[in-house]
Design an enzyme around this catalytic site. Structure first.
Site, mmCIF file in Angstrom:
data_model
loop_
_atom_site.group_PDB
_atom_site.id
_atom_site.type_symbol
_atom_site.label_atom_id
_atom_site.label_comp_id
_atom_site.label_asym_id
_atom_site.label_seq_id
_atom_site.Cartn_x
_atom_site.Cartn_y
_atom_site.Cartn_z
ATOM 1 N N LEU A 63 -102.917 46.060 68.384
ATOM 2 C CA LEU A 63 -104.048 46.396 67.510
ATOM 3 C C LEU A 63 -104.793 47.635 67.994
ATOM 4 C CD1 LEU A 63 -105.469 42.772 67.127
ATOM 5 C CD2 LEU A 63 -104.029 43.975 65.517
ATOM 6 N N TYR A 71 -104.958 59.730 60.427
ATOM 7 C CA TYR A 71 -104.912 58.263 60.593
ATOM 8 C C TYR A 71 -103.741 57.663 59.808
ATOM 9 C CZ TYR A 71 -106.360 53.357 60.442
ATOM 10 O OH TYR A 71 -106.392 51.979 60.529
HETATM 11 N N1 LIG Z 1 -110.562 46.526 60.305
HETATM 12 C C1 LIG Z 1 -109.837 46.863 59.220
HETATM 13 O O1 LIG Z 1 -110.265 46.670 58.073
HETATM 14 C C2 LIG Z 1 -108.478 47.485 59.379
HETATM 15 C C3 LIG Z 1 -107.875 47.979 58.233
HETATM 16 C C4 LIG Z 1 -106.623 48.563 58.364
HETATM 17 C C5 LIG Z 1 -105.999 48.607 59.601
HETATM 18 N N2 LIG Z 1 -106.595 48.121 60.700
HETATM 19 C C6 LIG Z 1 -105.879 48.234 61.976
HETATM 20 O O2 LIG Z 1 -106.091 47.058 62.751
HETATM 21 C C7 LIG Z 1 -106.235 47.400 64.139
HETATM 22 C C8 LIG Z 1 -107.533 46.830 64.644
HETATM 23 O O3 LIG Z 1 -108.606 47.395 63.893
HETATM 24 P P1 LIG Z 1 -110.116 47.118 64.287
HETATM 25 O O4 LIG Z 1 -110.920 47.181 63.038
HETATM 26 O O5 LIG Z 1 -110.201 45.922 65.142
HETATM 27 O O6 LIG Z 1 -110.425 48.430 65.152
HETATM 28 P P2 LIG Z 1 -111.366 48.595 66.434
HETATM 29 O O7 LIG Z 1 -111.667 50.038 66.596
HETATM 30 O O8 LIG Z 1 -112.524 47.653 66.344
HETATM 31 O O9 LIG Z 1 -110.412 48.121 67.609
HETATM 32 C C9 LIG Z 1 -109.439 48.961 68.194
HETATM 33 C C10 LIG Z 1 -109.538 48.801 69.688
HETATM 34 O O10 LIG Z 1 -108.560 49.659 70.313
HETATM 35 C C11 LIG Z 1 -109.129 50.121 71.521
HETATM 36 N N3 LIG Z 1 -108.433 51.332 71.974
HETATM 37 C C12 LIG Z 1 -108.450 52.557 71.389
HETATM 38 N N4 LIG Z 1 -107.721 53.427 72.113
HETATM 39 C C13 LIG Z 1 -107.225 52.734 73.180
HETATM 40 C C14 LIG Z 1 -106.417 53.089 74.290
HETATM 41 N N5 LIG Z 1 -105.976 54.353 74.465
HETATM 42 N N6 LIG Z 1 -106.113 52.137 75.190
HETATM 43 C C15 LIG Z 1 -106.578 50.863 75.039
HETATM 44 N N7 LIG Z 1 -107.348 50.473 74.002
HETATM 45 C C16 LIG Z 1 -107.686 51.401 73.084
HETATM 46 C C17 LIG Z 1 -110.585 50.365 71.179
HETATM 47 O O11 LIG Z 1 -111.447 50.419 72.315
HETATM 48 C C18 LIG Z 1 -110.894 49.180 70.256
HETATM 49 O O12 LIG Z 1 -111.434 48.090 70.971
HETATM 50 C C19 LIG Z 1 -106.151 48.918 64.230
HETATM 51 O O13 LIG Z 1 -104.872 49.294 64.652
HETATM 52 C C20 LIG Z 1 -106.412 49.392 62.811
HETATM 53 O O14 LIG Z 1 -105.721 50.592 62.540
HETATM 54 C C21 LIG Z 1 -107.842 47.557 60.617
#
Ligand SMILES: NC(=O)c1ccc[n+]([C@@H]2O[C@H](COP(=O)([O-])OP(=O)(O)OC[C@H]3O[C@@H](n4cnc5c(N)ncnc54)[C@H](O)[C@@H]3O)[C@@H](O)[C@H]2O)c1
Length: 327
Positions: free
Chosen positions: A79, A158
């Site tokens: 994630l 993205y």
């Molecule tokens: N929330 C949504 O509606 C949604 C929609 C489409 C896709 N997504 C996908 O779901 C996943 C989770 O989304 P989210 O809303 O929880 O995002 P978020 O930003 O809350 O969580 C992502 C996490 O990744 C961590 N991260 C970033 N770079 C990093 C690195 N180099 N090493 C280690 N950790 C790292 C961040 O600190 C963060 O805690 C993502 O991949 C996102 O693309 C989410």
């Protein structure tokens, strides 16, 4: 004992997924994050009090991060990513770099025995530009062609990084004969999703008395999926063998509203009753987006159970407490 790795576990989806999985004492959870966006708040600290949960601070753009995790995980949920409109518009190279490197390093490690099955989190943004330029059915099924807009547009960073991630995961896992599943999340919302999201932003401005309440993209239609439902689908995708090698939309097509309608629903939770002032979209030309979730219903038994009214009430209750604490 099942060994489970969640990357990006301090973020929104990762935290809720880990919280749900931690309840089963036979799950041994390793939560990885570098906390660039995820939060080391009291919710995360409470999660870490479970004896079956361990947190690791690591930057997944470094291949050594995976080696240090060890191998032999039963389930790997990837994630971690750089997401969010401001990151995408202001730091598009970081978005491409972090999302690209982290998935490639993960796959090198996973293929060599890091884990048994991999779940990759993709996004509704994968459809955004095809929807903009070509007639696509809406709600949109998973098997449509995918397009990007011109590469110079920072918003491509993205969507492009996630499409690249889907390609990398698919071909790395097929060539290694390993099970994987891809989820395209659509507008997941809920408590602890940060403040860079339309729901907490509108709520905060309404709570603090902005009048008129400015609503950008008021005519845009989005289908909002409550986090508990998204977590249901995520766990089902990992645990369902028939899902192996497949891509699924995760969202709630029954909770599709315009952003203007969403604002009016949020206003039912505040005493102030400002005028709503509709403004055009700042960055987003995509008028309507909604997932066709019939495949997830059929294969995963996915049934989003939370209405937008119920989900908003839970989300706003969480934000109300946090915003009042901050005053
Ligand atoms: N929330 C949504 O509606 C949604 C929609 C489409 C896709 N997504 C996908 O779901 C996943 C989770 O989304 P989210 O809303 O929880 O995002 P978020 O930003 O809350 O969580 C992502 C996490 O990744 C961590 N991260 C970033 N770079 C990093 C690195 N180099 N090493 C280690 N950790 C790292 C961040 O600190 C963060 O805690 C993502 O991949 C996102 O693309 C989410």
């Amino acid at each position: 004992m099942k060994r489970i790795l969640i990357t990006g576990a301090a973020g929104f989806v990762g935290y809720h997924l880990a919280s749900r999985l931690s309840v089963d004492a036979t799950n041994q959870l390793t939560l990885v994050d570098n906390f660039v966006r995820g939060r080391e708040d009291t919710d995360f600290a409470t999660l870490l009090q479970h004896s079956n949960v361990t947190a690791v601070r690591a930057d997944l753009t470094q291949p050594s991060a995976f080696e240090e995790l060890g191998d032999g995980f039963d389930e790997v949920y990837h994630l971690a990513a750089i997401i969010g409109v401001s990151n995408v518009m202001e730091r598009p190279y970081d978005v491409v770099r972090v999302n690209g490197l982290s998935v490639l390093h993960l796959l090198d490690w996973f293929r060599k025995g890091g884990g048994r099955k991999l779940l990759f989190s993709s996004t509704s943004e994968a459809y955004a530009w095809t929807q903009h330029f070509y007639p696509l059915p809406i709600p949109t099924p998973e098997d449509v062609p995918i397009a990007l807009t011109e590469v110079r547009n920072p918003r491509s960073s993205y969507a492009g990084s996630k499409i690249f991630g889907e390609l990398a995961v698919t071909h790395a896992c097929i060539s290694a004969g390993k099970p994987f599943v891809i989820l395209r999340y659509h507008n997941v919302y809920g408590p602890r999703m940060g403040f860079e999201h339309v729901i907490p932003q509108l709520f905060e401005r309404a709570l603090t008395g902005q009048n008129p309440l400015v609503v950008y993209s008021a005519n845009h239609r989005r289908a909002f999926c409550y986090i508990a439902d998204a977590v249901d689908a995520t766990i089902a995708a990992m645990q369902t063998e028939a899902a192996d090698g497949e891509t699924f939309n995760v969202g709630n097509e029954n909770a599709e509203v315009t952003i203007g309608e969403l604002a009016k629903m949020i206003l039912t939770h505040v005493e102030t009753q400002p005028e709503v002032e509709a403004q055009p979209a700042a960055h987003d030309p995509i008028i309507r987006r909604s997932p066709d979730i019939s495949k997830a219903r059929r294969v995963l038994g996915f049934m989003p159970a939370t209405t937008l009214e119920e989900g908003l009430a839970k989300t706003i209750a969480w934000y109300r407490t946090r915003l009042l604490q901050a005053v």
